[in-house]
Structure formats: C-alpha cells, structure tokens
Design an enzyme around this catalytic site. Structure first.
Site, mmCIF file in Angstrom:
data_model
loop_
_atom_site.group_PDB
_atom_site.id
_atom_site.type_symbol
_atom_site.label_atom_id
_atom_site.label_comp_id
_atom_site.label_asym_id
_atom_site.label_seq_id
_atom_site.Cartn_x
_atom_site.Cartn_y
_atom_site.Cartn_z
ATOM 1 N N ASP A 1 0.896 -1.143 0.000
ATOM 2 C CA ASP A 1 0.000 0.000 0.000
ATOM 3 C C ASP A 1 0.942 1.201 0.000
ATOM 4 O OD1 ASP A 1 -1.386 2.290 0.862
ATOM 5 O OD2 ASP A 1 -2.966 1.029 1.675
ATOM 6 N N HIS A 2 1.007 1.924 -1.106
ATOM 7 C CA HIS A 2 2.080 2.915 -1.223
ATOM 8 C C HIS A 2 1.960 4.052 -0.199
ATOM 9 C CE1 HIS A 2 -0.708 5.356 -3.647
ATOM 10 N NE2 HIS A 2 0.091 6.371 -3.389
ATOM 11 N N HIS B 1 -5.731 2.813 1.396
ATOM 12 C CA HIS B 1 -5.076 4.028 1.908
ATOM 13 C C HIS B 1 -5.786 4.631 3.132
ATOM 14 C CE1 HIS B 1 -3.077 3.344 -1.756
ATOM 15 N NE2 HIS B 1 -3.782 4.122 -2.542
HETATM 16 C C1 BG6 Z 1 -3.849 5.173 -5.959
HETATM 17 C C2 BG6 Z 1 -5.237 5.290 -6.541
HETATM 18 O O1 BG6 Z 1 -3.725 3.991 -5.221
HETATM 19 O O2 BG6 Z 1 -3.588 6.283 -5.129
HETATM 20 C C3 BG6 Z 1 -5.363 6.580 -7.328
HETATM 21 O O3 BG6 Z 1 -5.485 4.183 -7.382
HETATM 22 C C4 BG6 Z 1 -4.989 7.757 -6.465
HETATM 23 O O4 BG6 Z 1 -6.695 6.751 -7.818
HETATM 24 C C5 BG6 Z 1 -3.637 7.532 -5.801
HETATM 25 O O5 BG6 Z 1 -4.939 8.910 -7.298
HETATM 26 C C6 BG6 Z 1 -3.344 8.616 -4.784
HETATM 27 O O6 BG6 Z 1 -2.024 8.496 -4.370
HETATM 28 P P1 BG6 Z 1 -1.204 9.761 -3.873
HETATM 29 O O7 BG6 Z 1 0.112 9.200 -3.472
HETATM 30 O O8 BG6 Z 1 -1.160 10.708 -5.042
HETATM 31 O O9 BG6 Z 1 -1.992 10.330 -2.747
#
Ligand code: BG6
Length: 489
Positions: A172-173, A235
C-alpha cells in the site's frame, strides 16, 4: 521502517519485475531504485530481470528503462529481459534458467490485478518460491488486492497455497510516505500525546484524501473500481489504523500488524446510511475547465461509478467508543490535501458564558500528510483589547522549514524493506480481509440499489452537499478544502 543513516545495504539479490514494460516500472520503481542506490542501500551484487509479453529483447528493455529515468546506467548493466506469457509454464522455465537456486529473489507483480493469481500459481509450480538454505524468495503484490471480500479471500488463498505469509509483501504505497510513518512517531515518541488520545478528550476524527486530478487516462479500470474500492480499504484504512491503534510492544512487523488488525476488527460494519457516494460533474479547477466524469476517455456516458465517497465509522473498543471517525476521498475537488484532523472536545464553558459556543474555536490537531507536510495545532487566544474576545490561531510545524527533504517516490522504503524482509509496512492477509469485511455491506447495498442514490458534485468544489449533511446530522462540519499553492490541476 529503516533508519537510513545506520542501515546497511540490502543483501545480494535479483529483482524480477512482472509487467516490466508498464508504467509503474518507469514512473516509480526505477526512480526509487536509483534513490536507494544513491543512499548506499543497494548491494553491489544486484540484478533486475524484466518479464512481460512484448518481444523487445534485452536491448529494447534497456532502452525503455533509459527513456523513462536519468542516471540509471548502473542498473542497465545489471538488467535482463524475458519475454513470455504470464500463464505459460515455459516463461517460468526460462526464468528459472536465469536464477541460481541459492539466489535471493524478489518477485514483483507490477501487472494488472487479474494476473496476480496466475503468476503466483506458475511461480509456485515452477518451484521458484521455494527457499533453499539461506536464500530467500519473496513476492510483492501491488494493489488492488481483490475487489470485495470474497475475491480478496480467494486471492489470499491462491497466494498462500504457494508461499508462506512471511514471503508475501502486499503493497500500500501510502505506507511508504514519510508523513504516514510519522503518525506513529508523533503518537509514540511524544509523551504529551497519549493522555489526549482517547474518548475522554477527543470529539471526533476526520480523515480526508482530496485530489484535484480526475481519472485522466485510467477511465477503463477506474470505472470498474470507483472511489470506495480504490481508496478506502487500503489508503484510508491505513491512516485510520495508524491513528487508532494501541502502541505496539515494538516496531516488529507482527507486533504492528496485530495492533492494526485489532482496530479493524473493532470497526463496526458500515451502515449504508452512513455512506455518501457521488460523481463529479463539470466545473473548474485552477482556472481550467473540467469535463464531467462521464465524458472522460473510456468511461461510459451513463456510468454510475462514484468518484467521491464519505463515510462515518465507529470503533467499538475502550479507547474509541462513541468517537466518530469521518472519512472522505474524491477526485476533482477544490484542493489536493491528505490530512487527519483530531478534534478535541470543547473546554467547559463556564468561564466564557458570554461567548457563543460556535465562536469558541475547537482545538484541532491536524496531521498534514500531503502536499503540505507537517502538523498544525489550533487553539483559542485572547484577541488584544479591553474586553475578552477569543479567536483561534494556528501553531504550525512544516517539514520543509525544519528539514532538508531528500528526493523520494515513497517506494524507496518499501522496496528496501522487502529486500531486508521487514514486513512492518505491508499488509497481512487478515488485515486486507478485515478491511473488505467492514465495507462489504455497503458494496452489497449499492449493488442492490443501483444508481438511485448517486448525486453529482461540481468539479472544483469541496464535494457533494450530502457529505456535509452526514456531519451536520451530528452537529459537526468538515474542515474546509481549499486550493493551496502546491495544488496542480
Ligand atoms: C492510488 C489510486 O492507489 O492512489 C489513485 O489508485 C490515487 O486513484 C492515488 O490517485 C493517490 O495516491 P497519492 O500518493 O497521489 O496520494
């Protein structure tokens, strides 16, 4: 969670990337690897094997990598390419030929989710996930992990048939973001926080992940997903668990993940009436016209997919009983901001009888995750003058004022931790399933009711009115979402 100053380089290993010709490799993995190399965290004996169906050969693959990222000659010398179909056993036979049995290998699934189970099964069949002696074999799985509870359970089963849980790293990034990791440091490294952090002191919590971008070129996959599945079980629930979890006994992977699992187990299954979904219509952001979602490329003109969702959650445990957690996320909103706002209960009013309650500023502690990274504490002060008037002021900490930032994609820590075998920032099978379990009643209800209850909101606004009503019902208000200087349409 590596302490970079003291951290050693990862052990010798090969990174095998499935879907290596795709966007993720160029946009995130390669820049992250380059940053890791810069920080001295990669071993000299490091190799990359790209696997994908296109027949481009070693040179074609290297050219592709070069096009996407500067300064990666070191990696180019160490990269190979294997063209093959993910479902074909020959692909894995050929792959085995490139990997000595005593080699540490990280298999990274950077493919569409429909391929995850197929690749895992083939890796298993070919014996490539077998760990012989001291060498390790690990599997990194990107999101989305399933699209509802039954599919997540099935995918976990398929993967765990061929690998042990300790070999699986579900990404989960959000957990790679500095400011997300800082939630735990803020909570557990500061003695003044803990006495505040409970139902006696906290009125409610708001978690916002607002984006200014629309669906851009991802219409096809996004339309099959929607805001709830795309953002909430992963997230937003990560942010929720880090805010709500009990202190772990240590930062070891299972100690952390056990505490997170307990939070998710204590979250009451969401009532569909406590969820608002909506889709963006036309509007303007940063002076530019935004077309309605239904006119985005590859989105059907009658799509009923939500691009915004807001929900109210209850955590049934001793720390949080009675404290609502309000979560919201959406595309094409007025500003880009990910933040968690902890609203402290009002002080007893006896001293300020003359002051209308609504003009006493609530104490609000906000953890800003992005793009303004930092922490703000709002409190009341006396306005200078002969009478007692109260106003709210902000005390701000901004990362960029206090520290020099280092270039980061957010993937550095995650890749390094996989190589080191530290799973504390990765999702375990049970926490993934617990997240889906909370949301499944909503998915079921939406399926039944079709698009009947899908309002629209103007692009560039703070979201639909129905989301305001969700809080107004409880006598509360969302924090404002406005543009900030770092916003980009
Ligand atoms: C991704 C989603 O996991 O996270 C995207 O699939 C979203 O829809 C993105 O835009 C948001 O990531 P960050 O790091 O830009 O907040």
């Amino acid at each position: 969670m590596a302490e970079t100053e003291t951290a050693p380089p990862a052990p010798a290993c090969t990174l095998v990337i499935f879907g290596a010709t795709g966007d993720l490799t160029r946009r995130l993995l390669m820049p992250a690897l380059r940053n890791l190399r810069h920080a001295g965290l990669l071993p000299d004996d490091f190799a990359i094997v790209g696997v994908a169906s296109r027949d481009i050969g070693d040179d074609g693959f290297r050219d592709r990598l070069r096009e996407g990222v500067d300064g990666i000659d070191w990696f180019i010398e160490r990269s190979r390419y294997l063209s093959g179909k993910f479902e074909a056993p020959q692909t894995y036979k050929a792959l085995a030929g490139l990997l000595a049995p005593d080699r540490n290998v990280l298999f990274y699934l950077a493919t569409p989710p429909s391929e995850f189970a197929v690749i895992a099964a083939q890796l298993g069949k070919a014996g490539l996930l077998k760990e012989s002696g001291v060498a390790w074999r690990r599997l990194v799985v990107e999101k989305p992990f399933g699209h509802d509870l039954p599919s997540a359970v099935a995918l976990n089963k398929q993967i765990l048939r061929v690998a042990r849980e300790e070999q699986v790293f579900r990404i989960d990034h959000y957990l790679g973001k500095e400011t997300v990791q800082n939630i735990l440091v803020f909570r557990f490294a500061n003695g003044f926080v803990e006495p505040l952090w409970n139902r006696d002191r906290i009125d409610h919590v708001q978690i916002t992940v607002a984006e200014t971008v629309g669906v851009e070129q991802r219409g096809k996959s996004y339309d099959a997903t929607g805001a709830l599945r795309d953002m909430v079980p992963n997230h937003l629930f990560q942010l929720l668990t880090m805010i709500a979890m009990e202190p772990p006994t240590c930062f070891a992977a299972d100690a952390m993940r056990n505490e997170k699992a307990k939070v998710l187990d204590a979250v009451r299954r969401v009532e569909p009436a406590d969820v608002v979904r909506a889709q963006y219509g036309a509007g303007r952001i940063g002076g530019e016209t935004v077309k309605p979602y239904r006119q985005s490329p590859d989105v059907p003109p009658d799509s009923t997919t939500e691009t915004y969702v807001a929900l109210k959650l209850a955590i049934d445990n001793w720390r949080w009983a009675g404290v609502p957690f309000y979560l919201r996320t959406g595309k094409t909103l007025a500003g880009r901001r990910t933040e968690i706002s902890i609203q402290v209960k009002q002080a007893p009013l006896a001293l300020f009888r003359g002051t209308p309650v609504e003009s006493l500023p609530p104490n609000d502690l906000t953890l800003h995750i992005q793009p303004d990274e930092g922490v703000t504490l709002r409190f009341g002060v006396k306005v200078p003058g002969p009478t007692v008037k109260i106003d709210g002021v902000d005390m701000k900490f901004r990362y960029e004022d206090a520290f020099e930032t280092v270039p980061s994609t957010g993937y550095e820590t995650l890749i390094y931790d996989c190589m080191m075998g530290d799973a504390s920032l990765f999702q375990r099978a049970d926490t993934i399933e617990a997240g889906w379990r909370i949301l499944q009643p909503v998915l079921d209800a939406w399926k039944q009711e079709g698009a009947r209850a899908l309002p629209t909101y103007e692009a560039g606004s703070a979201g639909p009115k129905e989301a305001d009503d969700l809080l107004a019902r409880d006598g509360r208000r969302w924090r404002t979402i406005r543009p900030n200087e770092k916003d980009r349409p």
